[in-house]
Scaffold this motif. Structure first.
Motif: not given
Length: 413
Positions: A4-5, A16-18, A22-23, A38-39
């Motif tokens: 989910x975003x 913002x995550x997706x 996230x960045x 980050x991943x």
């Protein structure tokens, strides 16, 4: 799993995550040095020293982020993913402090006001606490429900833990002794999707539910102050609409006393105004967008940030102008941050909204009464036919009913 975003803001730090990534960037600077990406798939997969209370192993997963949040000061950021991990970050500068296992996949998390603990709610109905100062410490079971938890919050003084579950309940428990329940906020008729303690109003709680209502409570007493049926607002624009509304986000702007409500990942955000006494919410405006809205968050200095499903315009900034909310045109900060997102759009492609799992939480309804009445009528009809057959004597050898005498025509020679 696409994941989910989501959007989170604290001070001038925007996240913002997706999917699994996230960045984080600053709304005050266009310097690339302010960008942190980050991943979760790069996080450690196994860690013997970082087990949870019951020693759960890390499990394979896509790394999709399920929930994330800032601490009150913005010094810390935490997230959970579908590999049953709790990942803690320091934000100034950005640094991953720990990766810990959780017992079940988590549905929500929050920091305590003191920023000493992270409270994690999971789908089995339990809340665990994890230390912030000891980033590799084990989790501790704090309380449990008999049904899935969908959100967790704390009071501003850390005295109470508030939990919302699938069975329509909001429970207010003493943090020092979670088995001691202060109150229940009862009234919702479907799962409680979000709860939110109103900043600056320490006794007030906002809640939303699959029953399509937004409610305001004095949570210590469990007294309901206000209830808005969102369907009535939807009816103004879409008559005869049968869409069920459950809020995926409740946000509050202290500066103007405004509440923003996002429902069902629709292209619509509802704006309410909280009165000065904190006793009433007033519906102000319905903001419509061209694309599906994934998430919203307030920045105190600027207004409402809106994350939407559009690569060309992923972010929209809205604020009131002469009492009427509208998007801010040609904003340099929006263009800058949107440009950063376009450069990392792959993490958002194919994402769903924060409420993607709500559809499976509604109660199933069955109309078994019609079937029961039909079968009952069939049984009664069969019983009537049996009685009629018993009451009618069988026919004799000449086709006459047994026990009857022949008529005069039968006596003639």
């Amino acid at each position: 799993m696409a994941g989910s975003a989501g959007l989170a803001l604290c001070g001038q730090t925007l996240v913002v995550r997706g999917g699994s990534r996230f960045l984080a960037t600053s709304t005050a600077s266009s310097d690339d040095n302010s960008l942190f990406v980050y991943d979760c798939n790069t996080a450690e997969k196994k860690s013997q020293e970082n087990k949870g209370e019951d020693g759960p192993p890390f499990v394979p997963g896509s790394g999709a982020i399920l929930a994330s949040t800032f601490s009150e000061s913005g010094r810390y950021f935490a997230l959970t993913d579908d590999s049953k991990r709790l990942i803690l970050f320091r934000t100034k500068p950005w640094q991953c402090l720990s990766v810990r296992a959780v017992v079940r996949r988590c549905t929500a998390l929050t920091f305590t006001a003191s920023e000493e603990k992270i409270l994690v709610a999971d789908k089995s109905g339990d809340v665990y606490s994890f230390s912030v100062s000891e980033p590799h410490g084990c989790g501790r079971l704090e309380l449990g429900h008999l049904s899935m938890l969908l959100d967790v919050a704390v009071s501003p003084d850390d005295s109470f833990i508030l939990t919302a579950d699938r069975d329509e309940k909001i429970r207010v428990s003493w943090a020092a002794a979670p088995h001691s329940i202060e109150s229940f906020c009862l009234g919702h008729t479907e799962f409680v999707s979000r709860i939110f303690v109103v900043p600056g109003y320490s006794e007030l709680l906002l809640s939303s539910s699959g029953d399509g209502t937004l409610r305001l409570w004095e949570y210590r007493s469990g007294h309901q102050l206000y209830c808005c049926h969102l369907a009535s607002l939807q009816e103004l624009v879409e008559p005869c609409s049968q869409k069920r509304l459950a809020a995926s986000r409740i946000a509050f702007w202290r500066r103007e006393g405004c509440v923003a409500l996002l429902c069902d990942c629709t292209p619509v955000v509802y704006i309410f105004q909280l009165d000065a006494l904190g006793q009433q919410l007033r519906y102000r405006q319905r903001l419509s967008f061209q694309h599906c809205v994934w998430d919203v968050a307030f920045e105190e200095a600027r207004g409402l940030w809106v994350l939407q499903d559009s690569r060309e315009a992923p972010l929209v900034l809205c604020r009131p102008v002469d009492g009427h909310w509208q998007s801010v045109p040609e904003s340099a900060v929006v263009q800058t941050v949107s440009g950063v997102l376009r450069g990392h759009w792959a993490m958002l492609a194919g994402c769903a909204g924060a409420d993607a799992g709500f559809s499976g939480l509604y109660k199933a309804t069955f109309d078994n009464m019609t079937s029961y009445l039909q079968k009952k009528e069939e049984r009664l009809q069969q019983q009537r036919e049996k009685r009629q057959r018993r009451q009618s004597p069988p026919p004799g050898p000449n086709g006459q009913t047994k026990g009857t005498r022949p008529g005069p025509a039968a006596w003639s020679c």
